[in-house]
Design an enzyme around this catalytic site. Structure first.
Site, PDB file in Angstrom:
ATOM      1  N   THR A  90      11.597  -1.855  12.079  1.00  0.00           N
ATOM      2  CA  THR A  90      11.711  -2.001  13.189  1.00  0.00           C
ATOM      3  C   THR A  90      12.388  -1.263  14.210  1.00  0.00           C
ATOM      4  O   THR A  90      12.519  -0.948  15.046  1.00  0.00           O
ATOM      5  CB  THR A  90      10.819  -3.055  13.627  1.00  0.00           C
ATOM      6  OG1 THR A  90       9.711  -3.696  12.867  1.00  0.00           O
ATOM      7  CG2 THR A  90      10.671  -3.346  15.164  1.00  0.00           C
ATOM      8  N   TYR A 129       3.380  -0.132  17.660  1.00  0.00           N
ATOM      9  CA  TYR A 129       4.291   0.011  17.204  1.00  0.00           C
ATOM     10  C   TYR A 129       4.733   1.156  15.589  1.00  0.00           C
ATOM     11  O   TYR A 129       3.445   0.390  15.275  1.00  0.00           O
ATOM     12  CB  TYR A 129       5.735   0.080  17.799  1.00  0.00           C
ATOM     13  CG  TYR A 129       5.913  -1.785  17.060  1.00  0.00           C
ATOM     14  CD1 TYR A 129       6.989  -0.806  15.384  1.00  0.00           C
ATOM     15  CD2 TYR A 129       6.062  -2.775  17.484  1.00  0.00           C
ATOM     16  CE1 TYR A 129       7.739  -2.094  14.845  1.00  0.00           C
ATOM     17  CE2 TYR A 129       6.436  -3.878  16.013  1.00  0.00           C
ATOM     18  CZ  TYR A 129       6.747  -3.567  15.557  1.00  0.00           C
ATOM     19  OH  TYR A 129       7.594  -4.684  14.283  1.00  0.00           O
ATOM     20  N   THR A 188      12.076  -5.862   8.573  1.00  0.00           N
ATOM     21  CA  THR A 188      12.516  -7.621   8.449  1.00  0.00           C
ATOM     22  C   THR A 188      11.625  -8.206   7.598  1.00  0.00           C
ATOM     23  O   THR A 188      11.709  -9.231   6.636  1.00  0.00           O
ATOM     24  CB  THR A 188      12.602  -8.030   9.389  1.00  0.00           C
ATOM     25  OG1 THR A 188      11.572  -7.751  10.545  1.00  0.00           O
ATOM     26  CG2 THR A 188      13.574  -7.886  10.338  1.00  0.00           C
ATOM     27  N   ASP A 189      10.249  -7.415   7.147  1.00  0.00           N
ATOM     28  CA  ASP A 189       9.130  -7.679   6.183  1.00  0.00           C
ATOM     29  C   ASP A 189       9.813  -8.268   4.870  1.00  0.00           C
ATOM     30  O   ASP A 189       9.279  -9.398   3.902  1.00  0.00           O
ATOM     31  CB  ASP A 189       8.588  -6.993   6.640  1.00  0.00           C
ATOM     32  CG  ASP A 189       7.390  -6.786   8.012  1.00  0.00           C
ATOM     33  OD1 ASP A 189       7.476  -8.261   8.320  1.00  0.00           O
ATOM     34  OD2 ASP A 189       6.443  -6.451   7.483  1.00  0.00           O
ATOM     35  N   LYS A 193      12.827 -14.535   6.373  1.00  0.00           N
ATOM     36  CA  LYS A 193      11.676 -14.770   7.278  1.00  0.00           C
ATOM     37  C   LYS A 193      10.891 -15.592   7.919  1.00  0.00           C
ATOM     38  O   LYS A 193      10.019 -15.731   6.496  1.00  0.00           O
ATOM     39  CB  LYS A 193      10.914 -13.173   7.518  1.00  0.00           C
ATOM     40  CG  LYS A 193      10.081 -12.776   8.902  1.00  0.00           C
ATOM     41  CD  LYS A 193       9.872 -11.555   8.628  1.00  0.00           C
ATOM     42  CE  LYS A 193       8.948 -11.026  10.098  1.00  0.00           C
ATOM     43  NZ  LYS A 193       8.768  -9.562   9.723  1.00  0.00           N
ATOM     44  N   GLU A 236       6.788 -31.308 -13.115  1.00  0.00           N
ATOM     45  CA  GLU A 236       5.002 -31.362 -12.793  1.00  0.00           C
ATOM     46  C   GLU A 236       4.486 -30.809 -13.983  1.00  0.00           C
ATOM     47  O   GLU A 236       2.824 -30.616 -13.566  1.00  0.00           O
ATOM     48  CB  GLU A 236       4.645 -30.896 -11.303  1.00  0.00           C
ATOM     49  CG  GLU A 236       4.816 -31.679 -10.513  1.00  0.00           C
ATOM     50  CD  GLU A 236       4.220 -33.142  -9.827  1.00  0.00           C
ATOM     51  OE1 GLU A 236       2.775 -33.267 -11.251  1.00  0.00           O
ATOM     52  OE2 GLU A 236       4.786 -33.757  -9.852  1.00  0.00           O
TER      53      GLU A 236
HETATM   54  C1  SIN Z   1       9.730  -5.130  10.866  1.00  0.00           C
HETATM   55  O1  SIN Z   1      10.531  -4.184  10.918  1.00  0.00           O
HETATM   56  O2  SIN Z   1      10.439  -6.171  12.116  1.00  0.00           O
HETATM   57  C2  SIN Z   1       8.741  -4.798  10.213  1.00  0.00           C
HETATM   58  C3  SIN Z   1       8.696  -3.591   9.962  1.00  0.00           C
HETATM   59  C4  SIN Z   1       8.939  -3.194   8.691  1.00  0.00           C
HETATM   60  O3  SIN Z   1       9.199  -4.672   7.818  1.00  0.00           O
HETATM   61  O4  SIN Z   1       9.059  -2.247   7.727  1.00  0.00           O
END
Ligand code: SIN
Length: 367
Positions: free
Chosen positions: A50, A64, A130-131, A203, A324
């Site tokens: 992103t 987007y 971020t994923d 995340k 467990e």
């Molecule tokens: C992001 O970057 O926030 C989402 C898309 C990705 O992980 O490439």
């Protein structure tokens, strides 16, 4: 007379040389004071996400397209970076991070290690979606062979959004990668003015800018007013102190994650084993508990040679050995407090070294 004249000449000559020395010393001091401190050399390796995304309008913050803007444009958008570092950029990939694969990690790790071995590179910033950012960070934390800073950065809003968080996050990441304070701290994640360690960070929110957190164990510090402030350090071994080396690897062993839930059966586990998995991380309920229909499937997978790690879908806390489930009897590994996705990474790397389950358990308690 002659003696007096010679003495006067010598004194004059001495005075002249002394003045000359004074002038040249003070001008050298002035030069030292005037000369700016050397700026660190920071390389930005861009992979997409992103932070490199674009939307139709400035209010488009969902729907987007990730991974559109190239590294040169990312750098050009933050001219302030030129005051804190000599920044250069390389486009390593241009992908949304849900498509990050083992082959990308190997390419990235090799490039990071090659760059950091060069004396003229002081630190690396990796721009990333971020994923799966936390996974790439932990992988690099285990395979980068340098104490120089490596900082992963992303953004939650695309570059075209109103109040895009990419530019300030990138500025802070470059600042951190060029800082002597960041040396030897393992791979770091810098977003939202906060510094987190690769092992603990996740995340935690699908949309908000303050999504990266090490809930429970805590962030390592802040970046404030152009300076990093550290308050704690990761205690587990990392980077130059690990036993993993991927420089000569072309692939990584297949390791998969099977997720537990109410009414779960053996179908996913059996399918993953049939697909050729060498290791399985079970994201169990609670303290890594094994539902009754799952236990025989995992036990039979182990008897076929598949290495089994018990982890938990809970997100916090330790999966205790022989808690467990009787790991000694089943010859399973307890995943400590690693998330299932990070346990997968450690198991892949462990399998590049050994299939001895006692050794692999040691690694889970070490890294
Ligand atoms: C992001 O970057 O926030 C989402 C898309 C990705 O992980 O490439």
């Amino acid at each position: 007379m002659l003696f007096q004249h010679t003495a006067r000449s010598a004194a004059a000559l001495f005075g002249f040389l002394y003045c000359l020395a004074l002038v040249s010393t003070s001008s050298a001091q002035a030069q030292t004071q005037a000369a700016p401190a050397r700026l660190p050399n920071v390389t930005i390796l861009a992979t997409g996400g992103t932070i490199a995304g674009t939307g139709a309008t400035s209010t488009t913050t969902v729907g987007y397209t990730a991974a559109k803007i190239g590294v040169d444009a990312l750098i050009a958008a933050v001219p302030e970076m030129a005051k804190i570092a000599n920044v250069s950029g390389e486009q390593v990939f241009q992908i949304a991070s849900e498509n990050m694969g083992n082959e990308h990690w190997l390419t990235l790790a090799k490039r990071v290690n090659t760059l950091l071995a060069q004396p003229n590179v002081d630190g690396i910033v990796i721009t990333h979606g971020t994923d799966t950012l936390e996974e790439t960070a932990y992988f690099l934390n285990l395979v980068v062979k340098s104490r120089k800073p490596v900082v992963l950065v992303g953004s939650m809003r695309p570059s075209t959004a109103m109040s895009a968080d990419g530019p300030v996050n990138l500025y802070n990441a470059v600042l951190l990668a060029g800082s002597p304070d960041a040396v030897g701290r393992g791979v770091l994640v810098a977003l939202n003015d906060q510094i987190n360690g690769a092992r603990e960070v996740s995340k935690t929110n699908t949309i908000t800018a303050d999504t990266f957190k090490a809930t429970e164990l805590g962030m390592l510090g802040y970046i404030v007013g152009g300076k990093p402030f550290f308050y704690r350090a990761s205690t587990r071994k990392h980077t130059a102190d690990t036993e993993f080396d991927v420089m000569n690897l072309a692939t990584l062993p297949q390791v998969e994650v099977a997720y537990a839930h109410a009414n779960v059966g053996p179908v996913a586990i059996d399918a993953l084993v049939a697909s050729g998995a060498k290791g399985l991380v079970h994201a169990g309920v609670g303290d890594g508990s094994l539902p009754a229909k799952v236990r025989p499937a995992l036990s039979s997978a182990r008897k076929k040679g598949v290495i089994i790690v018990r982890s938990s879908r809970v997100g916090h806390g330790i999966v205790a050995r022989n808690g467990e489930a009787n790991d000694d009897e089943l010859d399973f590994i307890a995943g400590d407090n690693l998330s299932p996705q990070k346990a997968r990474i450690l198991l892949m790397l462990a399998l590049t070294r050994t299939d001895n389950t006692r050794e692999i358990q040691r690694m889970f308690w070490t890294y």
